[in-house]
Design an enzyme around this catalytic site. Sequence first.
Site, PDB file in Angstrom:
ATOM      1  N   VAL A  25       0.815  -1.212   0.000  1.00 43.97           N
ATOM      2  CA  VAL A  25       0.000   0.000   0.000  1.00 43.97           C
ATOM      3  C   VAL A  25       0.852   1.267   0.000  1.00 43.97           C
ATOM      4  O   VAL A  25       0.475   2.273  -0.614  1.00 43.97           O
ATOM      5  CB  VAL A  25      -0.983   0.021   1.191  1.00 43.97           C
ATOM      6  CG1 VAL A  25      -2.006  -1.082   1.076  1.00 43.97           C
ATOM      7  CG2 VAL A  25      -0.263  -0.023   2.529  1.00 43.97           C
ATOM      8  N   SER A  53       0.998  -6.115   2.926  1.00 49.03           N
ATOM      9  CA  SER A  53      -0.231  -5.324   2.937  1.00 49.03           C
ATOM     10  C   SER A  53      -1.445  -6.199   2.643  1.00 49.03           C
ATOM     11  O   SER A  53      -2.536  -5.964   3.173  1.00 49.03           O
ATOM     12  CB  SER A  53      -0.155  -4.201   1.898  1.00 49.03           C
ATOM     13  OG  SER A  53       0.876  -3.297   2.190  1.00 49.03           O
ATOM     14  N   ALA A  56      -2.930  -7.953   6.003  1.00 43.66           N
ATOM     15  CA  ALA A  56      -3.479  -7.239   7.162  1.00 43.66           C
ATOM     16  C   ALA A  56      -4.940  -7.615   7.360  1.00 43.66           C
ATOM     17  O   ALA A  56      -5.754  -7.478   6.460  1.00 43.66           O
ATOM     18  CB  ALA A  56      -3.335  -5.730   6.967  1.00 43.66           C
ATOM     19  N   GLN A  57      -5.268  -8.083   8.545  1.00 41.94           N
ATOM     20  CA  GLN A  57      -6.617  -8.575   8.810  1.00 41.94           C
ATOM     21  C   GLN A  57      -7.500  -7.543   9.513  1.00 41.94           C
ATOM     22  O   GLN A  57      -8.602  -7.239   9.074  1.00 41.94           O
ATOM     23  CB  GLN A  57      -6.549  -9.843   9.675  1.00 41.94           C
ATOM     24  CG  GLN A  57      -5.966 -11.050   8.989  1.00 41.94           C
ATOM     25  CD  GLN A  57      -5.886 -12.256   9.915  1.00 41.94           C
ATOM     26  OE1 GLN A  57      -5.998 -12.140  11.127  1.00 41.94           O
ATOM     27  NE2 GLN A  57      -5.692 -13.424   9.338  1.00 41.94           N
ATOM     28  N   GLY A  59      -7.734  -4.126  10.369  1.00 40.98           N
ATOM     29  CA  GLY A  59      -8.319  -2.918   9.812  1.00 40.98           C
ATOM     30  C   GLY A  59      -7.332  -1.783   9.739  1.00 40.98           C
ATOM     31  O   GLY A  59      -6.120  -1.972   9.797  1.00 40.98           O
ATOM     32  N   GLU A 123      -9.572  -2.941  18.881  1.00 39.24           N
ATOM     33  CA  GLU A 123      -8.542  -3.959  19.098  1.00 39.24           C
ATOM     34  C   GLU A 123      -7.789  -3.639  20.386  1.00 39.24           C
ATOM     35  O   GLU A 123      -8.074  -2.647  21.059  1.00 39.24           O
ATOM     36  CB  GLU A 123      -7.594  -4.026  17.893  1.00 39.24           C
ATOM     37  CG  GLU A 123      -8.282  -4.444  16.604  1.00 39.24           C
ATOM     38  CD  GLU A 123      -7.308  -4.670  15.466  1.00 39.24           C
ATOM     39  OE1 GLU A 123      -6.480  -5.590  15.587  1.00 39.24           O
ATOM     40  OE2 GLU A 123      -7.367  -3.956  14.465  1.00 39.24           O
ATOM     41  N   ASP A 242      16.005  -6.062   2.981  1.00 39.00           N
ATOM     42  CA  ASP A 242      16.940  -5.635   1.933  1.00 39.00           C
ATOM     43  C   ASP A 242      17.174  -4.124   1.935  1.00 39.00           C
ATOM     44  O   ASP A 242      18.305  -3.657   1.763  1.00 39.00           O
ATOM     45  CB  ASP A 242      16.417  -6.051   0.552  1.00 39.00           C
ATOM     46  CG  ASP A 242      16.314  -7.551   0.394  1.00 39.00           C
ATOM     47  OD1 ASP A 242      17.005  -8.275   1.129  1.00 39.00           O
ATOM     48  OD2 ASP A 242      15.532  -8.012  -0.459  1.00 39.00           O
ATOM     49  N   HIS A 263       3.471 -10.808  17.480  1.00 36.08           N
ATOM     50  CA  HIS A 263       2.010 -10.831  17.593  1.00 36.08           C
ATOM     51  C   HIS A 263       1.605 -11.978  18.515  1.00 36.08           C
ATOM     52  O   HIS A 263       2.121 -13.092  18.402  1.00 36.08           O
ATOM     53  CB  HIS A 263       1.342 -10.998  16.223  1.00 36.08           C
ATOM     54  CG  HIS A 263      -0.107 -10.663  16.216  1.00 36.08           C
ATOM     55  ND1 HIS A 263      -1.068 -11.494  16.768  1.00 36.08           N
ATOM     56  CD2 HIS A 263      -0.778  -9.589  15.741  1.00 36.08           C
ATOM     57  CE1 HIS A 263      -2.260 -10.931  16.627  1.00 36.08           C
ATOM     58  NE2 HIS A 263      -2.111  -9.768  16.005  1.00 36.08           N
ATOM     59  N   ARG A 306       0.206  -5.492  22.479  1.00 34.52           N
ATOM     60  CA  ARG A 306       0.632  -6.794  21.967  1.00 34.52           C
ATOM     61  C   ARG A 306       1.831  -7.374  22.702  1.00 34.52           C
ATOM     62  O   ARG A 306       1.892  -8.582  22.945  1.00 34.52           O
ATOM     63  CB  ARG A 306       0.953  -6.670  20.473  1.00 34.52           C
ATOM     64  CG  ARG A 306      -0.281  -6.492  19.619  1.00 34.52           C
ATOM     65  CD  ARG A 306       0.069  -6.254  18.169  1.00 34.52           C
ATOM     66  NE  ARG A 306      -1.148  -6.207  17.366  1.00 34.52           N
ATOM     67  CZ  ARG A 306      -1.166  -5.886  16.070  1.00 34.52           C
ATOM     68  NH1 ARG A 306      -0.034  -5.587  15.449  1.00 34.52           N
ATOM     69  NH2 ARG A 306      -2.302  -5.864  15.408  1.00 34.52           N
ATOM     70  N   HIS A 367       5.832 -10.456  13.750  1.00 36.29           N
ATOM     71  CA  HIS A 367       4.752  -9.869  12.961  1.00 36.29           C
ATOM     72  C   HIS A 367       5.115  -8.550  12.303  1.00 36.29           C
ATOM     73  O   HIS A 367       4.763  -8.322  11.151  1.00 36.29           O
ATOM     74  CB  HIS A 367       3.537  -9.672  13.864  1.00 36.29           C
ATOM     75  CG  HIS A 367       2.344  -9.099  13.179  1.00 36.29           C
ATOM     76  ND1 HIS A 367       1.749  -9.699  12.090  1.00 36.29           N
ATOM     77  CD2 HIS A 367       1.612  -7.970  13.431  1.00 36.29           C
ATOM     78  CE1 HIS A 367       0.705  -8.983  11.704  1.00 36.29           C
ATOM     79  NE2 HIS A 367       0.610  -7.921  12.488  1.00 36.29           N
ATOM     80  N   ARG A 402       3.979  -1.321  18.301  1.00 38.51           N
ATOM     81  CA  ARG A 402       2.936  -0.701  17.472  1.00 38.51           C
ATOM     82  C   ARG A 402       1.537  -0.934  18.031  1.00 38.51           C
ATOM     83  O   ARG A 402       1.196  -2.056  18.405  1.00 38.51           O
ATOM     84  CB  ARG A 402       3.017  -1.236  16.035  1.00 38.51           C
ATOM     85  CG  ARG A 402       1.907  -0.711  15.137  1.00 38.51           C
ATOM     86  CD  ARG A 402       2.126  -1.086  13.700  1.00 38.51           C
ATOM     87  NE  ARG A 402       2.036  -2.515  13.432  1.00 38.51           N
ATOM     88  CZ  ARG A 402       0.888  -3.176  13.283  1.00 38.51           C
ATOM     89  NH1 ARG A 402      -0.266  -2.561  13.424  1.00 38.51           N
ATOM     90  NH2 ARG A 402       0.906  -4.467  13.002  1.00 38.51           N
TER      91      ARG A 402
END
Length: 467
Positions: A25, A53, A56-57, A59, A123, A242, A263, A306, A367, A402
Amino acid sequence: MVDEEASAAYASDMSCDVVIVGCGVAGLYTALSLPSSMDIVMLSKGAIEECDSMLAQGGICVLPDSADYDAYVEDTLRAGHYENRRESVSLMIRDSRDVINDLVACGVEFERDETGGLAFTREGAHSRPRICYHADITGKEITTKLLARVRALPNVRIFEHTAMVDLIDTKEVSGEKAGCAGVVACHVDERDSTARATDLASGRAGDAGPRFSIASRACVLACGGIGGLYERSTNYPQLTGDACDIAAVHGAELEHMDYVQIHPTSLYVGNGVRERAFLISESCRGEGAILLNAAGERFCDELQPRDVVSEAIYRQMEEDGAPFVRLSFERVAPEVIRTHFSHIYEHCLERGYDICREPIPVVPAQHYFMGGIHVDRDSATCVPGLYAVGETSCTGVHGKNRLASNSLLEALVFARRAAYHMVHGSSLQPREIGEPPLDGRHRSCGIDGASIDEICTMCTDAPATAR
């Protein structure tokens, strides 16, 4: 447009205005935000669909209203152990509404509430629901729609199975002060696409094609994270860090390379199984799923950040003498499971688990990468002409850990800022808090002739009002 010769063993040097390494994205939105008059080349190390991208589950976050600003900032800072760059956090949150409007205008279909407005889920570590979602495949919905828009652009060439192995220094080309003047790349087959760029460049990784150069005025690194370096990760194996390896050699500053997010919940399929770990979205716990120990007892607050939940799971696994704990959906309504979490439900069925009837074994997995190439508020590195966006970069938004569903938003906000800086040489001014309305209408950010402006000119009837 996708270059049909991308699978051939070509070696022709070429030039363009901007080369974007990565087709997730961040890379796609950068291409859409740049003027249609610019010649753009995009590279995908593997198949174009093999970007994180797509995976991603849960949202993508948005500021639902101005009253939530302080709480959203605090949630992000608390999850990041207050090691975040506060300016970056503010920029992301202020510009979140523009991003969501652009996605809707580009055809992304988010879930709606009973009034027709955007539906929000919650979440872990969020103090309130503020996450837009599309079932449990939000990333795929967003990436697929953006990719379709980019593929239709006549000024964009996409090369699949093409790996960056080096950068071109302006000093080497013209003798000017150090800067980036493009990339060196080579064709790789599917097997070798999981090798590190350093191994491809040295010949240790098999039959990579001959090198060729792509000269450009600006280069955007959007190569994703580092999950391919881990034995157990939710990432595609092509993500081997990379961009960090290569950019550092050319003078880019790396930041927080040890800030790696684990995660809490990936599906456990047995020890020693080498396959990409299947993520069980944090939004499952946001909707009521609970963690159980070997005795069937709940052992932690599932909505903590997390890293906190992962640590609790590791402690419980050690106490139980087991390689996993269990996640129970007993508090989640069956209709929510079959609709909101339909992909997870179906995948677990394929593995022999009916989450409507029984708990599933879960275990933490690598993750996300909060560190990366240090960039400023415009996603510019310290190397002139070189930008980094998405998980490759370290904007400072995430701090040490995050907050759930901030990754797609950060990638998109800073991709647009990078495009603006490439064109104007100055910073895009952030929105006022709570502006613009969440109405699904694209608004130009001031880049004349931006492809997204032209694409969305006719998209004036896509209501997205948040109620």
